[in-house]
Scaffold this motif. Structure first.
Motif, PDB file in Angstrom:
ATOM      1  N   LEU A  88      32.996  20.437  32.862  1.00  0.00           N
ATOM      2  CA  LEU A  88      33.636  20.828  34.110  1.00  0.00           C
ATOM      3  C   LEU A  88      34.722  21.872  33.854  1.00  0.00           C
ATOM      4  O   LEU A  88      34.900  22.811  34.649  1.00  0.00           O
ATOM      5  N   ALA A  89      35.443  21.731  32.735  1.00  0.00           N
ATOM      6  CA  ALA A  89      36.444  22.737  32.371  1.00  0.00           C
ATOM      7  C   ALA A  89      35.779  24.078  32.067  1.00  0.00           C
ATOM      8  O   ALA A  89      36.288  25.141  32.443  1.00  0.00           O
ATOM      9  N   VAL A  90      34.621  24.022  31.396  1.00  0.00           N
ATOM     10  CA  VAL A  90      33.886  25.256  31.087  1.00  0.00           C
ATOM     11  C   VAL A  90      33.429  25.941  32.367  1.00  0.00           C
ATOM     12  O   VAL A  90      33.592  27.159  32.532  1.00  0.00           O
ATOM     13  N   MET A  91      32.858  25.164  33.290  1.00  0.00           N
ATOM     14  CA  MET A  91      32.384  25.747  34.546  1.00  0.00           C
ATOM     15  C   MET A  91      33.541  26.311  35.367  1.00  0.00           C
ATOM     16  O   MET A  91      33.414  27.360  36.000  1.00  0.00           O
ATOM     17  N   THR A  92      34.671  25.604  35.356  1.00  0.00           N
ATOM     18  CA  THR A  92      35.849  26.109  36.063  1.00  0.00           C
ATOM     19  C   THR A  92      36.281  27.457  35.501  1.00  0.00           C
ATOM     20  O   THR A  92      36.611  28.386  36.254  1.00  0.00           O
ATOM     21  N   LEU A  93      36.262  27.568  34.187  1.00  0.00           N
ATOM     22  CA  LEU A  93      36.630  28.830  33.545  1.00  0.00           C
ATOM     23  C   LEU A  93      35.650  29.937  33.910  1.00  0.00           C
ATOM     24  O   LEU A  93      36.059  31.039  34.316  1.00  0.00           O
ATOM     25  N   PHE A  94      34.353  29.669  33.783  1.00  0.00           N
ATOM     26  CA  PHE A  94      33.341  30.678  34.087  1.00  0.00           C
ATOM     27  C   PHE A  94      33.466  31.172  35.522  1.00  0.00           C
ATOM     28  O   PHE A  94      33.519  32.384  35.789  1.00  0.00           O
ATOM     29  N   TYR A  95      33.501  30.235  36.458  1.00  0.00           N
ATOM     30  CA  TYR A  95      33.496  30.618  37.874  1.00  0.00           C
ATOM     31  C   TYR A  95      34.815  31.266  38.299  1.00  0.00           C
ATOM     32  O   TYR A  95      34.808  32.251  39.057  1.00  0.00           O
ATOM     33  N   SER A  96      35.931  30.723  37.849  1.00  0.00           N
ATOM     34  CA  SER A  96      37.221  31.277  38.274  1.00  0.00           C
ATOM     35  C   SER A  96      37.416  32.694  37.758  1.00  0.00           C
ATOM     36  O   SER A  96      37.911  33.573  38.483  1.00  0.00           O
ATOM     37  N   VAL A  97      37.035  32.952  36.506  1.00  0.00           N
ATOM     38  CA  VAL A  97      37.154  34.307  35.963  1.00  0.00           C
ATOM     39  C   VAL A  97      36.237  35.264  36.720  1.00  0.00           C
ATOM     40  O   VAL A  97      36.616  36.414  37.005  1.00  0.00           O
ATOM     41  N   ALA A  98      35.030  34.800  37.053  1.00  0.00           N
ATOM     42  CA  ALA A  98      34.104  35.653  37.808  1.00  0.00           C
ATOM     43  C   ALA A  98      34.673  36.000  39.176  1.00  0.00           C
ATOM     44  O   ALA A  98      34.587  37.162  39.620  1.00  0.00           O
ATOM     45  N   HIS A  99      35.255  35.023  39.858  1.00  0.00           N
ATOM     46  CA  HIS A  99      35.851  35.297  41.174  1.00  0.00           C
ATOM     47  C   HIS A  99      37.070  36.206  41.042  1.00  0.00           C
ATOM     48  O   HIS A  99      37.273  37.097  41.870  1.00  0.00           O
ATOM     49  N   TRP A 100      37.882  35.965  40.030  1.00  0.00           N
ATOM     50  CA  TRP A 100      39.112  36.753  39.886  1.00  0.00           C
ATOM     51  C   TRP A 100      38.792  38.228  39.626  1.00  0.00           C
ATOM     52  O   TRP A 100      39.496  39.113  40.134  1.00  0.00           O
ATOM     53  N   ASN A 101      37.756  38.501  38.853  1.00  0.00           N
ATOM     54  CA  ASN A 101      37.433  39.884  38.497  1.00  0.00           C
ATOM     55  C   ASN A 101      36.470  40.553  39.469  1.00  0.00           C
ATOM     56  O   ASN A 101      36.173  41.737  39.315  1.00  0.00           O
ATOM     57  N   SER A 102      35.966  39.817  40.438  1.00  0.00           N
ATOM     58  CA  SER A 102      34.949  40.367  41.338  1.00  0.00           C
ATOM     59  C   SER A 102      35.563  41.350  42.331  1.00  0.00           C
ATOM     60  O   SER A 102      36.639  41.103  42.886  1.00  0.00           O
TER      61      SER A 102
END
Length: 294
Positions: A196-210
């Motif tokens: 869950l921590a990994v998925m949070t990292l993946f998705y949050s970084v993708a949203h932040w840089n989008s």
């Protein structure tokens, strides 16, 4: 301990030298941007800045925090990232958990359908027409719903559920009277905190840089995320409101603009840079899990 031969020592030295070179190559641009953001813009433009700040000034940061578009974009990005990551996690869990259960009939076929979408899609124009038909143009949902789930992350999470959570535990809970939802909430998710921590990292970084979806679907500037505001500043040099109209000379305006650019880059990337050290071990584990398909 096995004694290394001369050839092994040479090999280890070369590997370490290459790693140091890669580290310098990756780290130096970050250091330079940070140093340039607090240095005299005149010395930055003249190429006098390398590793240490010269003529320390925070004028660029002052201009950035006085700009309403940047502050609004920052707030919008935080909202999109938090809400989008929550939706991503819920959707990914709802897809990955059933696919990890052996008793699910046709799970291989469903997985194949998911994987098919990784290689073939409708394209930009059909997607835009669909989003417009659903009435999501110029709303934050246009940035969240079309990217509500990533197939690659579903596969990673499904693999974790299969390999890291013993089926016997779930069977025991089922014997004790738990249904599938209770097993997921009480057994699986508490044991799945690393993924869950990994998925949070993946998705949050993708949203932040989008920024691309915002560029396509948003028309009102009050809804722009930070990255779209940053794009205007860096690519289109759109900073008329940040550079005072009464400057003494054009050269001074150019130097002030350069200072603002570096300051905006630091402010935009600071949250992600602060988050990575704490989640690095989970990030590495997520890559390892994704490399083993079950």
């Amino acid at each position: 301990m096995v004694k290394q031969s001369f050839g092994d020592k040479i090999f280890v030295f070369i590997v370490h030298a290459l790693l140091v070179l890669v580290l310098i190559t990756v780290l130096y641009p970050l250091v330079f941007v940070l140093v340039a953001s607090i240095s005299d813009p005149g010395k930055v433009v003249n190429g006098e800045i390398w590793l240490w700040p010269e003529g320390i000034t925070f004028h660029g940061y002052e201009k950035v925090f006085q700009n309403k578009d940047i502050l609004t974009g920052y707030a919008n990005t935080i909202l999109y990232t938090l809400l989008g990551t929550c939706v991503n996690l819920i959707m990914t869990i709802c897809a990955a958990y059933p696919l990890s259960r052996k008793e699910l009939y046709g799970r291989s076929f469903v997985t194949a359908l998911f994987v098919f979408t990784m290689f073939f899609s409708g394209g930009l124009i059909p997607t835009y027409l669909l989003v417009k038909k659903l009435g999501m143009v110029n709303t934050m949902w246009a940035l969240i719903i079309p990217n509500a789930v990533a197939v690659w992350n579903i596969i990673i999470m499904r693999t974790f559920f299969q390999q890291s959570i013993p089926g016997e535990i779930q069977e025991s809970a089922q014997i004790d009277g738990c249904n599938n939802l209770q097993i997921l909430l009480r057994i699986v998710l508490p044991l799945a905190l690393p993924i869950l921590a990994v998925m949070t990292l993946f998705y949050s970084v993708a949203h932040w840089n989008s920024y691309f979806n915002a560029l396509i679907y948003l028309t009102g500037r009050e809804k722009y995320p930070l990255q779209l505001v940053l794009r205007e500043i860096l690519i289109q040099s759109n900073m008329k409101d940040m550079v005072a109209s009464g400057e003494e000379s054009l050269a001074k305006s150019v130097m002030e603009a350069e200072s603002i650019k570096y300051a905006v880059v630091i402010i935009a990337n600071l949250p992600v840079l602060m988050m990575y050290p704490f989640l690095q071990r989970y990030f590495t584990k997520g890559l390892t899990i994704g490399a083993v398909k079950g």
